[in-house]
Each structure stands twice: as structure tokens, then as C-alpha cells.
Design a protein around this motif. Structure first.
Motif, PDB file in Angstrom:
ATOM      1  N   VAL A 185      51.183  56.127  -2.180  1.00  0.00           N
ATOM      2  CA  VAL A 185      51.965  55.694  -1.930  1.00  0.00           C
ATOM      3  C   VAL A 185      52.468  57.482  -1.531  1.00  0.00           C
ATOM      4  N   ALA A 186      53.281  58.034  -0.442  1.00  0.00           N
ATOM      5  CA  ALA A 186      53.175  59.016  -0.345  1.00  0.00           C
ATOM      6  C   ALA A 186      55.209  59.653  -0.658  1.00  0.00           C
ATOM      7  N   VAL A 187      55.582  60.040  -0.692  1.00  0.00           N
ATOM      8  CA  VAL A 187      56.689  60.749  -1.100  1.00  0.00           C
ATOM      9  C   VAL A 187      57.154  61.683  -0.731  1.00  0.00           C
ATOM     10  N   ILE A 238      46.946  70.162   3.667  1.00  0.00           N
ATOM     11  CA  ILE A 238      47.416  70.733   4.082  1.00  0.00           C
ATOM     12  C   ILE A 238      47.864  70.286   5.419  1.00  0.00           C
ATOM     13  N   ASN A 239      49.278  70.230   6.185  1.00  0.00           N
ATOM     14  CA  ASN A 239      49.604  68.920   6.796  1.00  0.00           C
ATOM     15  C   ASN A 239      49.829  70.401   8.287  1.00  0.00           C
ATOM     16  N   ASP A 240      49.018  69.867  10.002  1.00  0.00           N
ATOM     17  CA  ASP A 240      49.201  70.200  10.391  1.00  0.00           C
ATOM     18  C   ASP A 240      48.349  71.945  10.957  1.00  0.00           C
ATOM     19  N   ALA A 280      51.021  54.470   1.592  1.00  0.00           N
ATOM     20  CA  ALA A 280      51.766  54.169   2.205  1.00  0.00           C
ATOM     21  C   ALA A 280      53.212  55.379   2.317  1.00  0.00           C
ATOM     22  N   ILE A 281      53.629  55.188   3.144  1.00  0.00           N
ATOM     23  CA  ILE A 281      55.024  56.427   3.828  1.00  0.00           C
ATOM     24  C   ILE A 281      56.319  56.127   4.047  1.00  0.00           C
ATOM     25  N   GLY A 282      57.692  56.607   4.252  1.00  0.00           N
ATOM     26  CA  GLY A 282      58.272  56.578   4.447  1.00  0.00           C
ATOM     27  C   GLY A 282      59.194  55.949   4.047  1.00  0.00           C
ATOM     28  N   THR A 336      64.318  62.332   6.591  1.00  0.00           N
ATOM     29  CA  THR A 336      63.603  62.949   6.628  1.00  0.00           C
ATOM     30  C   THR A 336      62.910  63.437   7.899  1.00  0.00           C
ATOM     31  N   LYS A 337      62.929  62.065   9.033  1.00  0.00           N
ATOM     32  CA  LYS A 337      62.209  62.732   9.995  1.00  0.00           C
ATOM     33  C   LYS A 337      62.398  61.811  11.235  1.00  0.00           C
ATOM     34  N   PRO A 338      62.304  61.639  12.206  1.00  0.00           N
ATOM     35  CA  PRO A 338      62.327  60.646  13.006  1.00  0.00           C
ATOM     36  C   PRO A 338      60.690  59.766  12.900  1.00  0.00           C
ATOM     37  N   VAL A 383      45.067  61.339   8.657  1.00  0.00           N
ATOM     38  CA  VAL A 383      45.533  60.785   9.926  1.00  0.00           C
ATOM     39  C   VAL A 383      46.693  59.633   9.373  1.00  0.00           C
ATOM     40  N   SER A 384      47.873  60.181  10.324  1.00  0.00           N
ATOM     41  CA  SER A 384      49.308  59.642  10.794  1.00  0.00           C
ATOM     42  C   SER A 384      49.105  57.974  11.196  1.00  0.00           C
ATOM     43  N   THR A 385      48.874  57.179  10.647  1.00  0.00           N
ATOM     44  CA  THR A 385      49.241  55.815  12.342  1.00  0.00           C
ATOM     45  C   THR A 385      50.333  54.979  11.856  1.00  0.00           C
ATOM     46  N   SER A 402      39.307  60.704   5.865  1.00  0.00           N
ATOM     47  CA  SER A 402      39.345  60.798   4.394  1.00  0.00           C
ATOM     48  C   SER A 402      40.173  59.485   4.436  1.00  0.00           C
ATOM     49  N   TYR A 403      41.086  59.514   4.725  1.00  0.00           N
ATOM     50  CA  TYR A 403      42.251  58.318   4.494  1.00  0.00           C
ATOM     51  C   TYR A 403      42.985  58.057   5.375  1.00  0.00           C
ATOM     52  N   ILE A 404      43.649  57.182   5.702  1.00  0.00           N
ATOM     53  CA  ILE A 404      44.939  56.156   6.869  1.00  0.00           C
ATOM     54  C   ILE A 404      46.304  56.391   5.891  1.00  0.00           C
ATOM     55  N   ALA A 405      46.293  57.076   6.270  1.00  0.00           N
ATOM     56  CA  ALA A 405      48.899  56.825   6.356  1.00  0.00           C
ATOM     57  C   ALA A 405      49.173  56.028   6.970  1.00  0.00           C
ATOM     58  N   LEU A 406      50.083  54.914   6.586  1.00  0.00           N
ATOM     59  CA  LEU A 406      50.227  53.818   7.133  1.00  0.00           C
ATOM     60  C   LEU A 406      52.253  53.867   7.164  1.00  0.00           C
ATOM     61  N   LEU A 466      46.498  65.498   9.932  1.00  0.00           N
ATOM     62  CA  LEU A 466      47.235  65.444  10.900  1.00  0.00           C
ATOM     63  C   LEU A 466      47.289  64.151  11.341  1.00  0.00           C
ATOM     64  N   GLY A 467      48.532  64.248  12.308  1.00  0.00           N
ATOM     65  CA  GLY A 467      49.086  62.820  13.029  1.00  0.00           C
ATOM     66  C   GLY A 467      48.598  63.211  14.334  1.00  0.00           C
ATOM     67  N   GLN A 468      49.397  61.863  15.447  1.00  0.00           N
ATOM     68  CA  GLN A 468      48.473  61.450  16.070  1.00  0.00           C
ATOM     69  C   GLN A 468      48.629  62.486  16.929  1.00  0.00           C
ATOM     70  N   LEU A 525      50.894  69.823   1.741  1.00  0.00           N
ATOM     71  CA  LEU A 525      51.946  70.857   2.117  1.00  0.00           C
ATOM     72  C   LEU A 525      52.309  71.016   3.121  1.00  0.00           C
ATOM     73  N   ARG A 526      53.509  70.248   3.398  1.00  0.00           N
ATOM     74  CA  ARG A 526      54.426  70.447   4.905  1.00  0.00           C
ATOM     75  C   ARG A 526      54.854  71.510   5.219  1.00  0.00           C
ATOM     76  N   ILE A 527      54.643  72.211   5.838  1.00  0.00           N
ATOM     77  CA  ILE A 527      55.532  73.398   6.386  1.00  0.00           C
ATOM     78  C   ILE A 527      55.095  73.537   7.927  1.00  0.00           C
ATOM     79  N   LYS A 528      57.123  73.469   8.536  1.00  0.00           N
ATOM     80  CA  LYS A 528      56.943  73.571   9.589  1.00  0.00           C
ATOM     81  C   LYS A 528      57.900  74.785   9.622  1.00  0.00           C
ATOM     82  N   ASN A 529      58.353  75.685   9.111  1.00  0.00           N
ATOM     83  CA  ASN A 529      59.093  76.227   9.585  1.00  0.00           C
ATOM     84  C   ASN A 529      58.672  78.490   8.913  1.00  0.00           C
TER      85      ASN A 529
HETATM   86  C1  LIG Z   1      51.162  61.314   4.044  1.00  0.00           C
HETATM   87  C2  LIG Z   1      51.685  61.340   5.121  1.00  0.00           C
HETATM   88  N1  LIG Z   1      51.168  60.335   6.162  1.00  0.00           N
HETATM   89  C3  LIG Z   1      51.605  60.384   7.060  1.00  0.00           C
HETATM   90  C4  LIG Z   1      52.733  62.024   7.208  1.00  0.00           C
HETATM   91  C5  LIG Z   1      53.087  62.967   8.977  1.00  0.00           C
HETATM   92  O1  LIG Z   1      52.409  63.228   9.445  1.00  0.00           O
HETATM   93  P1  LIG Z   1      52.797  63.813  11.391  1.00  0.00           P
HETATM   94  O2  LIG Z   1      52.923  62.960  11.435  1.00  0.00           O
HETATM   95  O3  LIG Z   1      51.583  64.871  10.966  1.00  0.00           O
HETATM   96  O4  LIG Z   1      53.924  64.154  10.254  1.00  0.00           O
HETATM   97  P2  LIG Z   1      54.451  65.492  10.148  1.00  0.00           P
HETATM   98  O5  LIG Z   1      54.255  65.272   8.672  1.00  0.00           O
HETATM   99  O6  LIG Z   1      53.725  66.981  10.625  1.00  0.00           O
HETATM  100  O7  LIG Z   1      56.195  65.932  10.960  1.00  0.00           O
HETATM  101  C6  LIG Z   1      52.445  63.122   6.229  1.00  0.00           C
HETATM  102  N2  LIG Z   1      52.614  64.628   6.777  1.00  0.00           N
HETATM  103  N3  LIG Z   1      51.677  62.762   5.512  1.00  0.00           N
END
Ligand SMILES: Cc1ncc(COP(=O)(O)OP(=O)(O)O)c(N)n1
Ligand SMILES: Cc1nc(C(=O)O)sc1CCOP(=O)(O)O
Ligand SMILES: [Mg+2]
Length: 490
Positions: free
Chosen positions: A464-466, A350-352, A444-446, A418-420, A389-391, A406-410, A367-369, A320-324
């Protein structure tokens, strides 16, 4: 017509070592091993073996300049690696050359050979200060950093001060090697300092008997990785792994210590450093496991509505990636999502929003970097919450590796709307996925969708994350089933 292969070139300014354990021979061996063409400006001819240095005859200035001009005009090196300079005149000449020729300049300031010869004198150090502003990176060990700064180095704080001082004298970035010497620690620790990134690189210290040439190999490997397009931080991480791999497989050839091995692109995760901002870093206990090596199809969605639809469609890993949303609306949404995740026995990340995830006892957080620098990682680990963790680079995944997630995202594997996001491409995915899967589930994502997922899965990733491949599909159910099927068939 036969194919024309081209290689980039790196120019080494270093001394011939008759034993070929270190010096020019080690530099050229390293560059060749990493598929970079090494060219040379011989600064001195040394007579030495694995036990002692018998003689060092400096090249004269005319020879130094002629060697340089001949390679610069034709081979146009993209990086230059400076090793042993035999006297202060050579240092001044190098300062002039580096000031006139635009390349990435990396210096390993050899002030004492490992066989005991001292090149360090007050006029040499004074001349070296003229070279500093021309350098993009300097890689001294602790005694060399102390000699160049005129300050004793007895603690991690002293290492940081020395790095800052060298950087203030005009060097782009500083890598101080050999932090284990401080207090006789059990970990090998190097410190990287640049205006935008500062970090320690560490790993359990190896008691390697055959360790000659590590400084030369490290600086040449950094030059090689940079010439292949890596950033400075990524090149330093890769070169650290290259040296650790070389130390593990170093070999004896004479009576004394032998050289480190040039073993190709480092492929064992255990050779890579743990990257941390903490000087006193020790490997933590791992985060709770996801209980699988294969997280499978991993949709990333932004509402309870999508969560319900995809859980019902059979998805078992989801984010769940909620930004708003904020405040109560956010916490109510997360609470409901966590309950739904439990009901379906899904792995819900849960993202962020790590504080709420902690409070609401979520299954996991992603979580991101930027977030991993500010989140309370120890509290999340202690609560048994999973961490993803996003990498996007070697530096970033070595930093994630230090947390034992627990896992690493590439990503981003392909360009995404979807985002820069930084695009890593299939080549990096193919190199990094098998390496990180030695220890972690990898996703893998993106920009991944039904038309390119086969190429992604061919890298060996088992998740694979989409986002848009599902959320913008004409029929989300069909798109989800198709992706699930493609993953099952891989
Ligand atoms: C599986 C997965 N990989 C990467 C991301 C990106 O996360 P993040 O760097 O925290 O960026 P935002 O998603 O917050 O824009 C992700 N959400 N999921
Ligand atoms: C959320 C996210 N993170 C990325 C990263 O590289 O870390 S790429 C990305 C967007 C993925 O969306 P889509 O599947 O629509 O391309
Ligand atoms: Mg985030």
C-alpha cells in the motif's frame, strides 16, 4: 420486500445461426455470460452447421423495423451491436436507425461467413459507407477492412492506413483484427485506432481448433463491457482477453470446428493482450525484480528530510517524488537519496526523473502513463534499474504489462487530496489485484489511511502506497507504526 435486480440491455442486429456457433446465438450467449441483457433484431435466418452454410433468408424491412421499435421503446439499449446484414437495403435501414437512436453503435461487418458464404457485393459495400458515420466502433478483420477501404492490406503500415481511412469516413474508432495474417506471424495482433489512442493488442497466437464465432463474440463482448461502464479502450482490452480465454477452452460439437467458449469475466493474466504502440512488439525480458512479492508499506515522500525520518522508522520500500526542483539542486538531492537508500538497504524508487536515476544508478524508478511513452525503457531495463508503473484502467495496466515492469501500481483506490487522480474504487482493485499478482508485485495507492487499509488489503494486495496518511498525520512515527502493524496483521 424482495430486491429488484436491473440489468442494462444491448441490442444485437444479427442473423440466427442454426448451429449456434456464431451469429445471434453467440451474441446473446456472450451478453448473458457477462451479466448484460441481450435483446435481438434478427436480420436473417441462416441454415448452417459447423461445415457449411446452406441457406440465408433475409428478414423483410417491415419485420426489421418492428423488431427494433419494440425493443427500443421499452428496453432502451445502451449499446447496439450490428453483425450480419443480409443485403444493402438492410444496411441503409440500419444507417437510418443508428442516426436516430443515441447509443454506442458497434459493427462487426460480416462480409463472408467462416463457412465460406460471401455477403460482399459492390452495392453492399457502397451502402455500408452510409452506415460508417453512425458507428462508434467498427471491428473488421483484414479481408473486411480491405473490402471496405478498397485497398489491399499486406503490412502493418497498410493496417494503420486502412484504420485511418475508415475513421476519416466517419467511424469513431476502428479495431482491425487478425494482424497475424500479415507475414504468418506467431503472434495474434489486432490494431485499435481512435483519434486519441492508437495501439496494437498482441499475444502469442493460439492454434485453436474450435474457433467459430470469434468475431461475433468479440464485438458483443465489447458492447457488453461498454454497457457496464468501461471506456472503449478498456472494453477492447477486456474483449480481447475474453476471446483468448474462449479460444483456449473452445469445444467441438459437430463434425467441423466448434465455437469458442463463453467463460465469464477473463481472470487469467495470460489471456490479456500486451498493449503497445509498436507494430513489431515482441515480449521483452523482464525488468530486474524487487526480490519480493510483497513491497509492504510504501510511503511516497518529497524531501530528504522525510526520507531520513521514514528509513529510520523502519520503512523498506519508499519513493522520492520531487516536483519542485531542477538542475543541480535536483541531481544533488537524488544523489543523496540514492546513497541513503543504499545505506538502509531500502528499495528507493525515484519518481519521474528517469535520466538522473539512470545516471546515478538508482535502485528503481516509478513512471506514469505519460512518462512511459517518452522514457528510454530499454536503457532502464539494460541498466538493471527496477521499474514501477502507475495504472488506472485495464488499458493502462495492459500497456504496463507489455514492458514487464518490476511492479504495477493501481489507483487511485479512493479520492485523494494529493493530486487529481482517476478513482478506481475497491471493486476494480478486487478484480485487478489478483489478476496482476499472477505475475507482478502490486501496490495500491490513493486515499489510503489507517481507517480504510483493511478493506484495501482484503483485495489481496500486499503493498500500500501512501502520502498524506503519513505526511499529514499528527505523529508520523505513530502513523507509520500503525500502518506497518496493520499490514503485518493482514
Ligand atoms: C506507487 C505510486 N503509484 C502511482 C504514482 C503516480 O505516479 P505518476 O502517475 O507518475 O504521477 P506523479 O506521482 O508523478 O504525479 C506514484 N507516484 N507512486
Ligand atoms: C501520487 C499519487 N498517484 C496516484 C495514482 O492514482 O496514480 S494517487 C496519488 C496520491 C496519493 O496520495 P494520498 O496517499 O495522500 O492519497
Ligand atoms: Mg510521475
Amino acid at each position: 420486500m424482495s430486491k429488484v435486480f436491473r440489468r442494462v440491455s444491448v441490442c444485437c442486429f444479427s442473423a440466427s445461426d442454426s448451429s449456434a456457433h456464431a451469429g445471434m446465438q453467440a451474441d446473446l450467449r456472450t451478453l448473458s455470460d457477462l451479466a448484460v441483457h441481450g435483446c435481438s433484431v434478427v436480420t436473417a435466418i441462416t441454415a448452417q452447421n459447423s461445415q457449411r452454410l446452406l441457406q440465408c433468408s433475409a428478414s423483410d424491412q417491415a419485420s426489421l423495423i418492428a423488431q427494433w421499435q419494440s425493443v427500443a421503446q421499452d428496453l432502451k439499449p445502451v449499446a447496439c451491436k450490428v453483425g450480419l446484414l443480409a443485403n444493402s437495403d438492410q444496411v441503409k435501414t440500419l444507417a437510418t436507425i443508428a442516426g436516430q437512436y443515441s447509443a454506442v453503435w458497434i459493427a462487426d461487418p460480416v462480409l463472408q461467413s467462416s463457412t465460406g458464404h460471401n455477403f460482399h457485393s459492390p452495392d453492399f459495400i457502397a451502402a455500408y459507407k452510409q452506415l460508417l458515420p453512425q458507428l462508434d466502433l467498427i471491428t473488421p478483420n483484414i479481408p473486411e477492412a480491405a473490402a471496405l477501404t478498397g485497398q489491399p492490406i499486406n503490412s502493418a503500415e497498410d493496417v494503420i492506413c486502412a484504420a485511418k481511412q475508415l475513421q476519416r469516413q466517419g467511424v469513431g474508432a476502428v479495431l482491425i483484427k487478425g494482424g497475424h495474417a500479415i507475414g504468418g506471424g506467431t503472434r495474434s495482433q489486432d490494431y485499435f485506432y481512435s483519434p486519441d489512442k492508437q495501439f496494437w493488442l498482441s499475444s502469442p497466437r493460439q492454434a485453436a481448433a474450435n474457433n467459430r464465432g470469434t468475431g461475433c463474440v468479440m464485438a458483443s463482448a465489447i458492447a457488453a463491457f461498454i454497457s457496464l461502464g468501461k471506456s472503449m479502450a478498456d472494453a477492447v482490452v477486456l474483449a480481447y482477453a475474453y476471446v483468448q480465454q474462449g479460444l483456449r477452452a473452445g469445444y467441438a460439437v459437430g463434425q467441423g470446428a466448434g465455437p469458442v467458449l463463453n467463460g465469464g469475466w477473463p481472470k487469467a493474466l495470460s489471456d490479456y493482450p500486451e498493449v503497445s504502440e509498436q507494430a513489431d512488439y515482441v515480449s521483452p525480458s523482464p525488468f530486474a525484480s524487487c526480490d519480493t512479492d510483497s513491497l509492504g508499506l510504501y510511503p511516497v515522500i518529497d524531501s530528504i528530510d522525510w526520507l531520513k525520518k521514514l528509513l529510520a522508522a523502519g520503512v523498506s520500500t519508499i519513493q522520492l517524488r520531487i516536483k519542485n526542483l531542477q538542475g543541480q539542486a535536483l541531481s544533488e538531492t537524488l544523489n543523496l537519496a540514492i546513497q541513503l537508500g543504499r545505506e538502509y538497504k531500502a528499495r528507493l524508487f525515484i519518481n519521474d526523473h528517469w535520466q538522473l536515476a539512470l545516471q546515478l544508478k538508482a535502485y528503481g524508478v516509478h513512471l506514469g502513463q505519460e512518462d512511459i511513452g517518452s522514457a528510454d525503457i530499454n536503457a532502464l531495463r539494460a541498466a538493471g534499474i527496477r521499474l514501477g508503473v502507475s495504472t488506472h484502467s485495464e488499458y493502462e495496466w495492459a500497456r504496463a504489462h507489455a514492458l514487464r515492469p518490476s511492479y504495477i501500481a493501481l489507483g487511485a483506490v479512493f479520492a485523494t487530496q494529493t493530486k487529481p487522480a482517476q478513482v478506481i474504487g475497491l471493486d476494480n482493485l478486487q478484480c485487478w489485484a489478483p489478476l496482476l499478482q499472477q505475475r507482478y508485485p502490486v501496490t495500491a495507492i490513493g486515499g489510503i489511511n489507517a481507517s480504510n487499509i483493511a478493506a484495501v488489503l482484503a483485495s489481496g494486495v500486499r503493498s500500500v502506497a501512501v502520502v498524506t496518511a503519513i505526511t499529514q498525520a499528527a505523529c508520523y512515527r505513530q502513523a507509520t507504526q500503525q500502518l506497518l502493524q496493520q499490514m503485518a496483521q493482514a
